[in-house]
Design a protein around this motif. Structure first.
Motif, PDB file in Angstrom:
ATOM      1  N   ALA A  81      64.445  53.860   0.425  1.00  0.00           N
ATOM      2  CA  ALA A  81      63.999  53.557  -0.935  1.00  0.00           C
ATOM      3  C   ALA A  81      64.322  54.743  -1.821  1.00  0.00           C
ATOM      4  CB  ALA A  81      62.506  53.278  -0.955  1.00  0.00           C
ATOM      5  N   TYR A  82      64.934  54.456  -2.964  1.00  0.00           N
ATOM      6  CA  TYR A  82      65.248  55.489  -3.949  1.00  0.00           C
ATOM      7  C   TYR A  82      65.084  54.884  -5.331  1.00  0.00           C
ATOM      8  CZ  TYR A  82      67.750  59.063  -6.558  1.00  0.00           C
ATOM      9  OH  TYR A  82      68.079  60.041  -7.463  1.00  0.00           O
ATOM     10  N   GLU A  83      64.235  55.497  -6.121  1.00  0.00           N
ATOM     11  CA  GLU A  83      63.933  55.048  -7.475  1.00  0.00           C
ATOM     12  C   GLU A  83      63.539  53.573  -7.496  1.00  0.00           C
ATOM     13  OE1 GLU A  83      67.194  56.079 -10.024  1.00  0.00           O
ATOM     14  OE2 GLU A  83      66.766  58.221  -9.883  1.00  0.00           O
ATOM     15  N   GLY A  84      62.739  53.174  -6.526  1.00  0.00           N
ATOM     16  CA  GLY A  84      62.225  51.813  -6.466  1.00  0.00           C
ATOM     17  C   GLY A  84      63.196  50.786  -5.901  1.00  0.00           C
ATOM     18  N   LYS A  85      64.388  51.198  -5.566  1.00  0.00           N
ATOM     19  CA  LYS A  85      65.382  50.266  -5.034  1.00  0.00           C
ATOM     20  C   LYS A  85      65.524  50.506  -3.520  1.00  0.00           C
ATOM     21  CE  LYS A  85      70.131  48.741  -5.421  1.00  0.00           C
ATOM     22  NZ  LYS A  85      71.467  49.029  -5.920  1.00  0.00           N
ATOM     23  N   ILE A  86      65.429  49.424  -2.761  1.00  0.00           N
ATOM     24  CA  ILE A  86      65.559  49.523  -1.310  1.00  0.00           C
ATOM     25  C   ILE A  86      66.997  49.172  -0.930  1.00  0.00           C
ATOM     26  CG2 ILE A  86      64.824  48.575   0.904  1.00  0.00           C
ATOM     27  CD1 ILE A  86      62.086  48.104  -0.364  1.00  0.00           C
ATOM     28  N   THR A  87      67.592  50.054  -0.169  1.00  0.00           N
ATOM     29  CA  THR A  87      68.953  49.808   0.314  1.00  0.00           C
ATOM     30  C   THR A  87      68.965  49.975   1.832  1.00  0.00           C
ATOM     31  OG1 THR A  87      69.549  52.124  -0.010  1.00  0.00           O
ATOM     32  CG2 THR A  87      70.083  50.609  -1.792  1.00  0.00           C
TER      33      THR A  87
END
Length: 185
Positions: A81-87
């Motif tokens: 998770a980075y800046e609310g985005k899950i990759t």
């Protein structure tokens, strides 16, 4: 009718796309392993079980195994998770070489490998070299933190064992003990 067919095509496209993307357990939605997790599909040759007429033939097949193992790390699919985005990211992990996986690759039984050690003196030098290479690869991988050191040390017989038998003796103490003089001790 046209709308129905268009819907089917869209569903097929979504299913096709979803089957390619691995899940958290390393498999896609069809249950297939991610690329690189397919040792059992590799063989040193096609057709009947390979026969190693010479030490060079066995060495070449073992080198093929070493290359196969190093070229195909185990893949862990891990969410970040980075800046609310899950990759999802593929994390390659070192694949530990083992005699068991070598035997699968060579399509020989472990008992055959073991028997070659004593019955095929022409192969003994290669067998010893291969076993040392496998030992060194696991030891160095564990020492560098690339493999689980607890598992590898046990497999290599390097576990720190301490024999504590006989060191500890416990005497039973009776708090209500009455001494020889009739009083409490």
């Amino acid at each position: 009718m046209a709308a129905r067919d268009g819907g089917k095509k869209e569903v097929k496209a979504v299913v096709k796309k979803a089957t390619k993307k691995p899940t958290a357990n390393g498999r896609n939605v069809k249950g297939q392993f991610a690329p690189g997790n397919d040792l059992w599909t590799a063989r040193s040759s096609a057709g009947p079980k390979p026969k190693f007429a010479t030490a060079d033939d066995l060495w070449a097949a073992c080198c093929e195994y070493f290359s196969w193992m190093s070229d195909r790390p185990l893949i862990e699919v891990k969410p970040f998770a980075y800046e609310g985005k899950i990759t999802m990211a593929d994390l390659p992990h070192m694949r530990a070489m083992t005699l068991a996986s070598l035997c699968v690759f060579l399509d020989v039984d472990y008992s055959t490998w073991d028997a070659w050690r004593s019955s095929r003196p022409d192969l003994s030098e290669v067998i010893t070299r291969v076993e040392r290479i496998i030992f060194a690869q696991k030891f160095e991988g564990a020492a560098a933190g690339l493999l689980n050191s607890n598992i590898i040390s046990r497999e290599l017989g390097l576990a720190d064992k301490k024999d504590i038998a006989g060191v500890l003796t416990i005497e039973r103490v009776d708090v209500n003990f009455v001494g020889d003089d009739g009083g409490e001790a």
